[in-house]
Design a protein around this motif. Structure first.
Motif, PDB file in Angstrom:
ATOM      1  N   TYR A  64      51.350 -16.995-103.220  1.00 47.79           N
ATOM      2  CA  TYR A  64      49.982 -16.706-102.804  1.00 47.79           C
ATOM      3  C   TYR A  64      49.144 -17.970-102.755  1.00 47.79           C
ATOM      4  O   TYR A  64      49.312 -18.880-103.565  1.00 47.79           O
ATOM      5  CB  TYR A  64      49.316 -15.724-103.781  1.00 47.79           C
ATOM      6  N   ASP A  66      45.795 -19.892-103.558  1.00 48.41           N
ATOM      7  CA  ASP A  66      44.921 -19.769-104.736  1.00 48.41           C
ATOM      8  C   ASP A  66      43.734 -18.856-104.460  1.00 48.41           C
ATOM      9  O   ASP A  66      43.268 -18.140-105.349  1.00 48.41           O
ATOM     10  CB  ASP A  66      44.427 -21.147-105.163  1.00 48.41           C
ATOM     11  N   LYS A  69      44.937 -15.105-104.972  1.00 50.01           N
ATOM     12  CA  LYS A  69      45.694 -14.711-106.161  1.00 50.01           C
ATOM     13  C   LYS A  69      44.900 -13.707-106.993  1.00 50.01           C
ATOM     14  O   LYS A  69      43.708 -13.892-107.229  1.00 50.01           O
ATOM     15  CB  LYS A  69      46.026 -15.934-107.016  1.00 50.01           C
ATOM     16  N   GLY A  70      45.602 -12.666-107.418  1.00 47.96           N
ATOM     17  CA  GLY A  70      44.957 -11.643-108.228  1.00 47.96           C
ATOM     18  C   GLY A  70      44.258 -10.573-107.417  1.00 47.96           C
ATOM     19  O   GLY A  70      43.845  -9.544-107.957  1.00 47.96           O
ATOM     20  N   ARG A  71      44.107 -10.808-106.113  1.00 52.72           N
ATOM     21  CA  ARG A  71      43.429  -9.823-105.251  1.00 52.72           C
ATOM     22  C   ARG A  71      44.376  -9.255-104.184  1.00 52.72           C
ATOM     23  O   ARG A  71      44.249  -8.083-103.812  1.00 52.72           O
ATOM     24  CB  ARG A  71      42.228 -10.472-104.555  1.00 52.72           C
ATOM     25  N   THR A  73      48.339  -8.550-102.640  1.00 57.42           N
ATOM     26  CA  THR A  73      49.725  -8.321-103.046  1.00 57.42           C
ATOM     27  C   THR A  73      50.584  -8.155-101.806  1.00 57.42           C
ATOM     28  O   THR A  73      50.301  -7.298-100.962  1.00 57.42           O
ATOM     29  CB  THR A  73      49.850  -7.076-103.924  1.00 57.42           C
TER      30      THR A  73
END
Length: 129
Positions: A64, A66, A69-71, A73
């Motif tokens: 991913y 930066d 990332k975390g948002r 998938t």
């Protein structure tokens, strides 16, 4: 030859979600590297996410940018020859045309556009503030 068709784009408010799909036809293997790029108005196309097969670990590895990332998938359903990009907590800066890309060749720089052979036509994602 591989053909890629993206779908799922649209207009969404900030904080919302979208799921993009990329349907592939042609020669798709387990080892085919699949990825997403995006291009905002007036900006260069940039890497978003990719999925590759690891023979060492015997599973898919995901990458991913930066900024997502975390948002976001990335996932794939090989039985359907489809790769997905689930996008949550969307921000106005996520606006752009999202492109699916693929390659059958081994690559060393997964974020490089020139590493990918096949490209879809893109799907527009617009996030309003």
């Amino acid at each position: 030859q591989v053909q890629l068709v993206e779908s799922g784009g649209g207009l969404v408010q900030a904080g919302g979600s979208l799921r993009l799909s990329c349907a592939a036809s042609g020669r798709i293997l387990r080892s085919t590297v699949m990825c997403w790029f995006r291009q905002a108005p007036g900006k260069e196309r940039e890497f978003v996410s990719a999925t590759t097969w690891s023979g060492t670990f015997n599973h898919y590895i995901t990458y991913y940018a930066d900024s997502v990332k975390g948002r976001f998938t990335i996932s794939r359903d090989n039985a359907k020859n489809t790769v997905y990009l689930q996008m949550n907590s969307l921000k106005p800066e996520d606006t752009g045309v999202y492109y699916c890309a693929a390659t059958l060749r081994p690559i060393t720089t997964i974020q490089a556009m020139e590493a990918y052979t096949y490209w879809g036509q893109g799907t527009q994602v617009t996030v309003s503030s």
